[in-house]
Each structure stands twice: as structure tokens, then as C-alpha cells.
Design an enzyme around this catalytic site. Structure first.
Site, mmCIF file in Angstrom:
data_model
loop_
_atom_site.group_PDB
_atom_site.id
_atom_site.type_symbol
_atom_site.label_atom_id
_atom_site.label_comp_id
_atom_site.label_asym_id
_atom_site.label_seq_id
_atom_site.Cartn_x
_atom_site.Cartn_y
_atom_site.Cartn_z
ATOM 1 N N ARG B 89 101.664 98.196 110.366
ATOM 2 C CA ARG B 89 100.254 98.544 110.111
ATOM 3 C C ARG B 89 99.895 98.294 108.653
ATOM 4 O O ARG B 89 98.800 97.827 108.345
ATOM 5 C CB ARG B 89 99.980 100.003 110.496
ATOM 6 C CG ARG B 89 98.494 100.355 110.441
ATOM 7 C CD ARG B 89 98.186 101.708 111.047
ATOM 8 N NE ARG B 89 98.805 102.786 110.293
ATOM 9 C CZ ARG B 89 98.722 104.070 110.643
ATOM 10 N NH1 ARG B 89 98.038 104.428 111.721
ATOM 11 N NH2 ARG B 89 99.298 104.999 109.918
ATOM 12 N N LYS B 186 93.822 101.164 106.681
ATOM 13 C CA LYS B 186 94.266 102.456 106.124
ATOM 14 C C LYS B 186 94.232 102.335 104.603
ATOM 15 O O LYS B 186 95.262 102.202 103.943
ATOM 16 C CB LYS B 186 95.654 102.815 106.647
ATOM 17 C CG LYS B 186 95.954 104.308 106.578
ATOM 18 C CD LYS B 186 97.196 104.664 107.367
ATOM 19 C CE LYS B 186 97.632 106.089 107.103
ATOM 20 N NZ LYS B 186 96.766 107.090 107.739
ATOM 21 N N GLU B 219 87.814 110.724 115.517
ATOM 22 C CA GLU B 219 89.142 111.146 115.057
ATOM 23 C C GLU B 219 88.995 112.309 114.097
ATOM 24 O O GLU B 219 87.902 112.608 113.626
ATOM 25 C CB GLU B 219 89.847 109.965 114.360
ATOM 26 C CG GLU B 219 89.063 109.420 113.189
ATOM 27 C CD GLU B 219 89.550 108.071 112.641
ATOM 28 O OE1 GLU B 219 90.723 107.738 112.843
ATOM 29 O OE2 GLU B 219 88.736 107.372 112.005
#
Lengths: 335, 335
Positions: B89, B186, B219
Site C-alpha cells: 500500500r 495514505k 470510515e
């Protein structure tokens, strides 16, 4: 043999002692370090001038979450320009994030002016950061016992003459605009702005300009935009979706004199469409470092006659005069 | 008298010598420093264990622009969990921002494992940051000669037992969701997440959960959400608008065994409405530090019978078993 390999692997990520780190810091010089004149850090409790010491704790939430705010302004000929308005905006940003500025306003001004004095030059750029502070690595602002203040003073490069003479080229950005909620907070969450600057570089233009969902002009990565319409109005995009720039705001005030003189028909904030810009007599960018720049093309279409125009020169002149004057925008360094 | 006042003013923002800064760093200890076990810094060229040295250059664009990415994962009983997926990721985030990870994958793994070994504990939390690097204070990523890597290893607090026993309370967030473009990177632009954590604290709940423009669940600040529907399906919000959590992704895979056993009817990603959640048998949060937590109320409505349910215990058990196993998710510290 296995033992030697294991030792090599272990050594290849060295563990550094306190003295080794100091030695590294002591010998650390980089070409860009020459631009760093002085930095105040509330964490260190004073002003440092060695660029290797211009550090911030890794656990300051500014570092790992972007949980902090900033302002950038300049000092020209020993006069700080727009200090009071920048600090007003800093306070608005702080309030929006429930962030405490760790010192009161007069102490903040004292720290800024003293850091500039230590920098020891008449012309410089000042960047002010208020961070949530050190305290841990979570997203929780309440784990930080105290917010911190960092003031960075760097060389002010006066390399805009070519751009004043030849003008700049701009394009529409493909980076999505910030949400309303965050658009008016000058936070250190500046990745959209970073990507806009990168986009401009990659596209071979000077700036890119965001568009809102309805297709109206927003702002540059760190600049505001405006134009002189074909009906001789000075128009800038509405500030409800973009950051209210200090330079462009002052410009709107100063342009009033051109309205009084009958040179401009009016000054307004409104929705600005790309079509209106393409028809404009002149287009300009506004920002702290360069003040005003003439835009000579937008998405490849020439603006006006494709050269810097007379309104650009008038507006730049008004701002420069404002800096030299004794107006409320100016804070002299030596009082 | 005037002279003395001027001197006092000048002295009250002290200029620090190199040695004064060292002295300050040498004596700097804070209560939260005890949680910081080891940090690798590519800038310093090694691993430090003194928290006062866990610093980053102020001009790293991570600091002043949030121009960097991160991952957080844990080591339990000397086994790093999900390392490979977190680094996958990280590479996706890096690619999305045209950011170079400064070392190759095997060197990255070596640095991480060695930093954990220096930390010297069997259980810890690892946070990995790749930054644009030092180079100046503009938004321009091209002014940075080299990206940097920082690996921070901290104490893993195992303080979730009460929450496993009693469950957690969640509310809908009022913070606007990130734009699609940024939702799956992220990055260290985490101010919306910071404000969600603050919102939860201010509202007296454990977590808040974002909603998208259509009103479907998004989320948590740093957690994913999911539920067991009244038709016995394990459902989580679609990952096209939110960050694909490593824990919840693994959970979806592991839950396959419950489908095979006929205990669950199915596992799916889809739009999840607040109404569906209120009718659900169970609701859960998923995250790196706590694995799975049972949600017992959502916006004040009890979920199921208002107590942690059997599916929570089954799912937590599957994850814990996965950590103890020799699955591809586990990287032992001592090879």
C-alpha cells in the site's frame, strides 16, 4: 562466514549514539541551507541560525498529521508587510481548528521581529507555523500537552523581473478543489497545492488554477487570480470557496483609487468563468513573494494582446508604493 | 532606563548556540518520551533511541506541506503482522504522489526489522513515513533533492480489554469526507481525520464515522467499519471512496471460513446505509492497534442487544489466530 554476513547486515543499519548524531549535525551542510537565515523554535526555546539545527520533533502532530497552520509574509527594506493581517488570519485558522497559539499577540510579534533581526538582512521571507505540538503519534489532538511555534526566516529571492517583463503562462488544474470546510483554513494539509505546483511544472506553465464544480475559477497553488474585464472591471473569484489572500485583498482596496480616477469602472468579487477570463483585457496572479504577475496566456489562449498590460503595471505600482509608505500594512523592523 | 528595557526585550527571545541546543536536547525528557523506543532516520543515516534526537528537518516538505505518506503496523510476540501488505500500500500511495521510496523493498524491510530489533521489545507499533524530503519551503516537490524515510517504533499499549468486554459507542461525523482523489492515498494530510478524532472525544464517544454525499457509511478517523446484517451477511462500505484498510481486508478473507461453515451467508463490499446498520445484528470497527472492536451503539441506537456479540468474538479470534500462525501475513523478527 554466516557470522560475518549476520554482522554485516546488522551493521548496515547503524545505531547512532548521541555524539554521532551531533557530529552528523555539525557537518551537515546542503546547498539550500544557504537560504535559511534564522529559525525560532518554541520547542528549543529560542532562535537558531545553524540550518542543521532547524529541526522539529518527529512526534509533533504537524509532522505526521499536518495538524498545524501557517502564514508566509515578507520583509522588504526592513519593513514587514501585512504582518497584522497575516496574524489576524493565523488567529482565524487557529480558531477553526481549536488550536491554541502558544503566545499572545504582542509576544508573537516580538518573536517574529527578533527572529528577523537575528537573520540580519533587510529583505527576507518569513514563514510562521503553529503546530498541535509533540505528544504522540495518534490523530488525537488531546494527546499533545502544548502547541508550538516555529518561525522560519529565509532569503527573499528577487528573481521575478523576467516574469514582470514577459508575463506568465497558466493552465486549468485537474486537481480537485479543497472542500469548503478546509478552503479557508491555512493549514499544513497542502497536498492538493503541492500537486498543483507539480502539475504546472510538468505542463511547462508557471501556474495552474483550480476550477470549482460549477466550472468557475478558484485559485492557484499558493496564489490568487484576478482579471480586468472587457468592461474595465477588476474582478476576482469569490472568497467563499478559496483562501482569502492578503495580497489580493489589499490590491482590491488599493485599486479603489483607479476607480476614483475613472480608469477602472469597478472592483468586485464574483463568480469568474474561464470564458470571461479569455475575453479579459488582462489577467493577473497575486501572491506574497512576487506581489502581482501579468498572465499572458490561459490554457494556450493569449490574454489581451499576449503581453503584460498597463493595468498590471498600475496595480504592481500601487502595491509597491504601499510597501514603501507608512500605511497600516507596514511594520518597520527598527522601532 | 530605556536602554535596559531594550536589552530585556532583546534577551527575552534568546539566540541559542549549537552547544545550548545540545544541552537542551540532552536534558529534554517528557512523560510521553517513554513510549518512543527507536527511530530510523535516513536523514541522520541510522537508528536513534534517545527521544530528544527523534527530530526531522523543518524544511522537509512532510513538515510544512504534509507532503509524505505513512503506514502503521504492529509487531506482536516478535512477529510483524501484515508487513508485506502495508509496504504494497505504501508503494501505491507513493506512486499516486510521484514520490520515490528512497530505498528498495528488501532494504526497506531490513531497516524496519532492524529498527524493531533495536527497540528491543516483543510487542510494538511501527510507523513508517516516506517524505518528499528537505530542500526548501515552497510547495514545489522538485526543489527537494531526495525523499527521506523515517521509521518510528513505539510501545504497543494493550489497553483494549475493556472495549472488547463492554463494546464501543460511535456517532456519525460532521467532518466532510475526503475527495475521491485523496481518499485512497495514505498521506500525512490527515486534518479531516484529526478533526474526527477530536469530534469523537468532544462528543463522548469512541469513534465517529464519516458519511458520503449520498448518506452511506464511510470510515472512522483511522478505522474501518463493518456489520453483520440481519440476513447474516458480513458487509463493509465500498473501498472506492475510503482507504482500503489492511485489517478489514484480511478480515474479509478470513471470514470466508465462516461462510464455508454456514455461519455467515456471505461477505460483501457495498453501499451501507445508516438504516441497514441500525437493523444489523452486530457492528464492528477494524484497525491495526485493536484489530476488531464491537460497536454497541450508533448515534445512540443500540446495535443488536447492545452488547458485544458472538460474531465479534469469532472475527477477533480469526485475526488473532492469523497472527499466531505462519500465514503470509506474518514476518518473524528473528529469522
Amino acid at each position: 562466514m554466516e557470522g560475518r554476513v549476520a554482522q554485516w547486515v546488522a551493521e548496515s543499519v547503524p545505531r547512532l549514539t548521541f555524539d554521532q548524531v551531533l557530529d552528523r549535525l555539525n557537518h551537515l551542510t546542503r546547498p539550500y541551507h544557504k537560504n535559511y537565515l534564522a529559525m525560532y523554535s518554541s520547542w528549543l526555546g529560542g532562535i537558531v541560525t545553524d540550518p542543521a539545527l532547524m529541526m522539529i520533533p518527529m512526534d509533533d502532530h504537524l509532522v505526521h498529521r499536518g495538524d498545524g497552520i501557517f502564514e508566509a509574509f515578507k520583509c522588504v527594506d526592513s519593513r514587514v508587510y501585512g504582518l497584522s493581517r497575516h496574524l489576524d488570519r493565523l488567529e482565524r485558522s487557529a480558531k477553526a481548528l481549536s488550536l491554541d497559539v502558544p503566545v499572545n499577540r504582542s509576544r508573537l510579534e516580538q518573536i517574529i521581529l527578533e527572529t528577523i533581526r537575528v537573520a540580519g538582512v533587510r529583505d527576507c521571507l518569513i514563514r510562521l507555523f503553529v503546530s498541535r505540538g509533540p505528544g504522540g503519534f495518534s490523530t488525537n489532538p488531546y494527546e499533545c500537552p502544548a502547541s508550538q511555534l516555529y518561525v522560519m526566516v529565509t532569503v527573499l529571492h528577487e528573481t521575478h523581473q523576467d516574469k514582470y517583463n514577459l508575463g506568465v503562462h497558466v493552465k486549468t488544474s485537474f486537481i480537485p478543489m479543497k472542500r469548503d470546510y478546509f478552503a479557508n483554513i491555512k493549514s499544513c494539509n497542502y497536498l492538493p497545492n503541492v500537486l498543483m505546483t507539480k502539475e504546472a511544472q510538468d505542463e511547462g506553465v508557471d501556474f495552474t488554477i483550480s476550477l470549482d464544480e460549477r466550472g468557475f475559477l478558484g485559485e492557484g497553488a499558493t496564489e490568487n487570480v484576478g482579471c480586468i474585464t472587457d468592461t474595465l472591471e477588476f474582478v476576482v473569484p469569490r472568497f467563499d470557496r478559496i483562501l482569502r489572500g492578503i495580497t489580493v485583498s489589499r490590491m482590491l482596496e488599493l485599486a479603489g483609487v483607479l476607480v476614483e480616477m475613472g480608469i477602472l469602472k469597478g472592483v468586485r468579487e464574483s463568480d469568474v468563468s474561464p470564458e470571461e477570463v479569455r475575453r479579459a483585457k488582462e489577467m493577473m496572479m497575486f501572491g506574497t513573494t512576487f506581489d502581482v504577475l501579468p498572465v499572458v496566456s490561459f490554457d494556450g489562449h493569449p490574454i489581451g494582446d499576449g503581453r503584460p498590460g498597463p493595468f498590471f503595471r498600475k496595480l504592481l505600482g500601487l502595491l509597491r508604493e504601499d510597501m514603501r509608505s507608512g500605511s497600516e500594512m507596514v511594520t518597520p523592523l527598527d522601532e
